[in-house]
Design an enzyme around this catalytic site. Structure first.
Site, PDB file in Angstrom:
ATOM      1  N   LYS A   1       0.852  -1.187   0.000  1.00 31.27           N
ATOM      2  CA  LYS A   1       0.000   0.000   0.000  1.00 31.27           C
ATOM      3  C   LYS A   1       0.886   1.235   0.000  1.00 31.27           C
ATOM      4  O   LYS A   1       1.870   1.298   0.734  1.00 31.27           O
ATOM      5  CB  LYS A   1      -0.884  -0.014   1.244  1.00 31.27           C
ATOM      6  CG  LYS A   1      -1.644   1.268   1.532  1.00 31.27           C
ATOM      7  CD  LYS A   1      -1.552   1.657   3.003  1.00 31.27           C
ATOM      8  CE  LYS A   1      -0.144   1.995   3.399  1.00 31.27           C
ATOM      9  NZ  LYS A   1      -0.013   2.675   4.696  1.00 31.27           N
TER      10      LYS A   1
ATOM     11  N   ASP B   1      -5.182  -0.019   8.554  1.00 33.80           N
ATOM     12  CA  ASP B   1      -4.933  -0.142   7.117  1.00 33.80           C
ATOM     13  C   ASP B   1      -5.528  -1.406   6.506  1.00 33.80           C
ATOM     14  O   ASP B   1      -5.511  -1.568   5.279  1.00 33.80           O
ATOM     15  CB  ASP B   1      -3.426  -0.137   6.834  1.00 33.80           C
ATOM     16  CG  ASP B   1      -2.833   1.258   6.820  1.00 33.80           C
ATOM     17  OD1 ASP B   1      -3.596   2.229   6.616  1.00 33.80           O
ATOM     18  OD2 ASP B   1      -1.610   1.386   7.015  1.00 33.80           O
TER      19      ASP B   1
END
Length: 297
Positions: free
Chosen positions: A14, A141
């Site tokens: 990410k 996340d």
């Protein structure tokens, strides 16, 4: 009956193209606004269905993963087993290639991959409220990594608006220095209930480019925002500044900044050849650093 074949998912890195901290809530969590993209580098997670929950870790960065009991793959699977009666489990095998504590959600991506594998094994939708709740409970996340697609992420990470990003040539660099997220937020220094200076401009996020927009269009808008964790992270690990300097000095760079809470930084380029040339130069100049040239999308 023959055993069910192994299932495989990737835990893609990410990358926070922007990360604005709105403020710290009364409960101690931070409200964020972030454009999140995903890279073409990933850990690989395999699930052998059947039996009790297990996790084995291999790969070049396996040693950095720590104890199995603390691994987010293990945590996510245990939480889902508590939330879903009679959940089928199995033995996970993680091939770890992404840096740990690096600001690219490696552990979160692995946990999200575990949830996707268990969802496939148990015929659960990724939109199942139980799975969504477990994702957020595992880590801020994990919800965005669950879908592994570009999003505008707000709240503590649970509010996701899909974005149509073009494929962006990129270089990602980590100086092989772990940075703890909690230490960076502590260095930011917000008290409970306190807004970050200038946060009023964050609450109304920019109008992100629409589908079909070019890399140049996106860079133009991304230059109007920032990563508010960059400065506190650099106070903890000044080498982040060296990484950013190496990226910003590279030929053809359009934008360079830190991802997440660091120490990984990224740069966007106009063409793949520029990204690969930049990566080769950084590898030569800094042979101890982790360097990846690829794409963000």
């Amino acid at each position: 009956m023959s055993p069910m074949p192994a299932l495989i998912e990737e835990g893609r890195a990410k990358v926070n193209l922007s990360l604005r901290v709105v403020g710290r809530r009364a409960d101690g969590y931070h409200d964020l606004e972030s454009v999140v993209a995903f890279a073409d580098c990933a850990d690989r997670l395999t699930l052998e269905p059947g039996g009790e929950l297990k996790l084995a870790t291999t790969g070049p960065l396996a040693a950095a993963c720590g104890d199995t009991a603390d691994n987010l793959v293990f945590k996510a699977a245990k939480l889902l087993a508590e939330a879903v009666p009679n959940l089928k489990l199995g033995a996970f095998a993680l091939d770890k290639v992404l840096p740990v504590a690096a600001g690219i959600g490696g552990g979160s991506a692995d946990a999200a991959a575990a949830l996707r594998l268990l969802a496939r094994l148990n015929n659960l939708s990724l939109d199942d409220p139980r799975l969504q709740k477990v994702a957020l409970a595992t880590g801020a996340d994990v919800p965005v990594c669950l879908y592994s697609r570009a999003c505008d992420m707000t709240g503590v990470g649970e509010q996701l608006l899909p974005l149509a990003l073009p494929s962006m040539p990129c270089v990602m660099v980590n100086p092989r220095v772990p940075v703890a997220t909690k230490d960076v937020f502590q260095a930011l220094g917000l008290r409970n209930g306190e807004l970050l200076v200038g946060a009023t401009s964050v609450i109304g996020a920019p109008a992100w480019p629409e589908e079909g927009a070019s890399i140049a269009d996106w860079v133009e808008v991304l230059e109007t925002v920032a990563n508010d964790l960059e400065a506190p992270a650099m106070r903890i690990e000044p080498v982040i500044g060296e990484v950013l300097e190496a990226l910003r000095d590279s030929a053809g760079v359009k934008l360079a900044r830190m991802s997440g809470s660091g120490a990984t930084c990224f740069a966007i380029y106009g063409a793949p050849a520029e990204a690969h040339a930049a990566a080769e130069k950084i590898r030569r100049d800094h042979p101890g650093w982790w360097v990846h040239a690829g794409t963000l999308s």
